[in-house]
Every structure is written in structure tokens, then in C-alpha cells.
Design a protein around this motif. Structure first.
Motif, PDB file in Angstrom:
ATOM      1  N   PHE A 151       0.960  -9.095  -1.426  1.00 27.14           N
ATOM      2  CA  PHE A 151       0.976  -7.719  -1.926  1.00 27.14           C
ATOM      3  C   PHE A 151       0.370  -6.775  -0.895  1.00 27.14           C
ATOM      4  O   PHE A 151       0.872  -5.699  -0.655  1.00 27.14           O
ATOM      5  N   ALA A 210      -0.524 -14.537  -3.542  1.00 30.60           N
ATOM      6  CA  ALA A 210       0.125 -13.380  -4.151  1.00 30.60           C
ATOM      7  C   ALA A 210      -0.579 -12.098  -3.740  1.00 30.60           C
ATOM      8  O   ALA A 210       0.051 -11.076  -3.415  1.00 30.60           O
ATOM      9  N   ALA A 211      -1.932 -12.112  -3.728  1.00 32.46           N
ATOM     10  CA  ALA A 211      -2.676 -10.927  -3.330  1.00 32.46           C
ATOM     11  C   ALA A 211      -2.446 -10.616  -1.859  1.00 32.46           C
ATOM     12  O   ALA A 211      -2.292  -9.448  -1.465  1.00 32.46           O
ATOM     13  N   TYR A 213       2.818  -6.532   2.385  1.00 39.33           N
ATOM     14  CA  TYR A 213       4.037  -5.762   2.208  1.00 39.33           C
ATOM     15  C   TYR A 213       3.713  -4.482   1.542  1.00 39.33           C
ATOM     16  O   TYR A 213       4.259  -3.551   1.395  1.00 39.33           O
TER      17      TYR A 213
END
Length: 120
Positions: free
Chosen positions: A117, A113-114, A120
Motif C-alpha cells: 500500500f 499488504a501495508a 504503490y
């Protein structure tokens, strides 16, 4: 009565297309199978178990015969939480359980997830 398209299970028995009325239950399948044979040529299971409440239980007996309790649902004594249920989920029968798979999945999930993030 309305006319239209009706969904019904259909099976092939002895190369004949047969519609099962009432759903595909063991009793309906046995009745459909037995109806495809002419009188005197039916398998023994048709004569012994066709009118039983539970034809599967009847067919598994040796000799095949209907019993009084066939087809009746038995009550589970532990259905309402009485009996030998272990409500202490931390003990697991005295064995210590490893949770390394959960930790690895969590770290990969957070890292992914990091990374997404940041990308993008």
C-alpha cells in the motif's frame, strides 16, 4: 444416434491400442487385458477373477478366488457422526499445540499488504 467425437479412455495392452468402454475401472482394465490373450495363454488372474465384483480383492488373495461380498460397498458405522469422533477440537488428545506458524504468516501478510500500500 449422433455421430461425432467421443472421449473414451484409451490404453496400450500388449502393443495394441485398446479403447476402454465404461470408464477406467479395475474390472474394465482386467477384462481388456485378458481379452488381448488367446485362449489358453491368459494369466491365472483372468480365469480366477475376471467375473468377480472386485477383481483387485480377488487378485490379492492366496489362492485367487471370488468371495460372496466382493464388489459390494460396505456401510461405514461412523458415516453419520456416531462412534468415536472427538468434537472438542481444543484438546487434541491432551497435547498443547503451538500456533507460531499461523502468527508468523499473519504478521507477514499484514506487513506485506501495508508495504504494498505504501509503495504503490
Amino acid at each position: 444416434v449422433e455421430m461425432g467425437i467421443t472421449k473414451s479412455p484409451t490404453i496400450f495392452v500388449n502393443h495394441d491400442r485398446t479403447v476402454l468402454w465404461g470408464g477406467m475401472t479395475p474390472r474394465n482394465v482386467l477384462m481388456t487385458l485378458c481379452e488381448t490373450f488367446t485362449y489358453g495363454e491368459k494369466p491365472h488372474v483372468c480365469y480366477a477373477c475376471m467375473n468377480c465384483g472386485d477383481p483387485v480383492a480377488c487378485a490379492q488373495r492366496s489362492p485367487m478366488k471370488c468371495m460372496e461380498g466382493d464388489g459390494q460397498e460396505k456401510e461405514d458405522p461412523n458415516a453419520h457422526g456416531q462412534g468415536q469422533h472427538d468434537n472438542d477440537n481444543t484438546n487434541h488428545g491432551g497435547k498443547r499445540r503451538s500456533h507460531w506458524g499461523r502468527w508468523l504468516f499473519g504478521i507477514l501478510l499484514i506487513g506485506g499488504a501495508a508495504g504494498a500500500f505504501m509503495y504503490y
